[in-house]
Design a protein around this motif. Structure first.
Motif, PDB file in Angstrom:
ATOM      1  N   ASN A  75      -3.949  -2.787  -3.738  1.00 22.04           N
ATOM      2  CA  ASN A  75      -3.093  -2.776  -2.551  1.00 22.04           C
ATOM      3  C   ASN A  75      -3.705  -2.020  -1.376  1.00 22.04           C
ATOM      4  OD1 ASN A  75      -1.101  -4.362  -3.704  1.00 22.04           O
ATOM      5  ND2 ASN A  75       0.006  -2.619  -4.537  1.00 22.04           N
ATOM      6  N   GLY A  76      -4.984  -1.647  -1.479  1.00 26.44           N
ATOM      7  CA  GLY A  76      -5.684  -1.067  -0.345  1.00 26.44           C
ATOM      8  C   GLY A  76      -5.824   0.442  -0.321  1.00 26.44           C
ATOM      9  N   VAL A  77      -5.351   1.122  -1.347  1.00 29.70           N
ATOM     10  CA  VAL A  77      -5.531   2.573  -1.443  1.00 29.70           C
ATOM     11  C   VAL A  77      -6.922   2.805  -2.033  1.00 29.70           C
ATOM     12  CG1 VAL A  77      -4.660   4.710  -2.479  1.00 29.70           C
ATOM     13  CG2 VAL A  77      -3.054   2.896  -1.811  1.00 29.70           C
ATOM     14  N   SER A 103       2.588   1.669  -3.280  1.00 31.93           N
ATOM     15  CA  SER A 103       1.657   2.203  -4.281  1.00 31.93           C
ATOM     16  C   SER A 103       1.478   3.704  -4.126  1.00 31.93           C
ATOM     17  CB  SER A 103       0.298   1.499  -4.183  1.00 31.93           C
ATOM     18  OG  SER A 103       0.351   0.230  -4.781  1.00 31.93           O
ATOM     19  N   ARG A 133       0.844  -1.204   0.000  1.00 34.08           N
ATOM     20  CA  ARG A 133       0.000   0.000   0.000  1.00 34.08           C
ATOM     21  C   ARG A 133       0.877   1.251   0.000  1.00 34.08           C
ATOM     22  NH1 ARG A 133      -2.432   3.943   2.832  1.00 34.08           N
ATOM     23  NH2 ARG A 133      -4.659   4.228   2.524  1.00 34.08           N
ATOM     24  N   ASP A 134       1.876   1.282   0.868  1.00 33.65           N
ATOM     25  CA  ASP A 134       2.779   2.429   0.924  1.00 33.65           C
ATOM     26  C   ASP A 134       3.569   2.560  -0.373  1.00 33.65           C
ATOM     27  OD1 ASP A 134       1.897   2.970   3.470  1.00 33.65           O
ATOM     28  OD2 ASP A 134       3.672   2.169   4.469  1.00 33.65           O
ATOM     29  N   ALA A 147      -2.755   0.276  -7.056  1.00 31.84           N
ATOM     30  CA  ALA A 147      -2.927   0.918  -5.748  1.00 31.84           C
ATOM     31  C   ALA A 147      -4.251   0.495  -5.111  1.00 31.84           C
ATOM     32  CB  ALA A 147      -2.850   2.439  -5.892  1.00 31.84           C
TER      33      ALA A 147
END
Length: 107
Positions: A70-72, A44, A41-42, A67
């Motif tokens: 990846n949870g964004v 992304s 996440r970071d 992203a």
């Protein structure tokens, strides 16, 4: 390379640049993206910020979608673009927001 999120570098550029395709899949996504010091996440968020800042619009749809995977959230991507409008420049932000609008289906 993570089997969860394969790239299509070999399909897209493998015929003309096989080494670049290999590096993309094996080093970038197989090593760099898998390092444990930052979450995906970071990574992304950092990647999307870099693409917006450098106005690399061709790569945005892939990385905006990644992203999200990846949870964004879409709202976080939009907020990131809005925030960067003052640091990366208005034209870069406007180009990025149009790519986000195309991808997210906003009218």
């Amino acid at each position: 390379m993570s089997s969860q999120q394969p790239t299509n570098a070999r399909d897209v550029i493998g015929d003309i640049a096989p080494k670049l395709a290999d590096l993309t899949e094996d080093v970038l996504f197989g090593d760099i993206w898998e390092r444990p010091a930052l979450s995906k996440r970071d990574r992304s968020l950092v990647t999307v910020a870099a693409l917006v800042s450098m106005c690399r619009t061709e790569q945005m749809p892939f990385h905006f979608s990644r992203a999200i995977e990846n949870g964004v959230t879409q709202q976080e991507i939009i907020e990131l673009i809005t925030h960067l409008s003052f640091y990366a420049g208005w034209p870069s932000a406007m180009s990025a927001i149009m790519r986000a609008k195309d991808l997210f289906g906003a009218k």
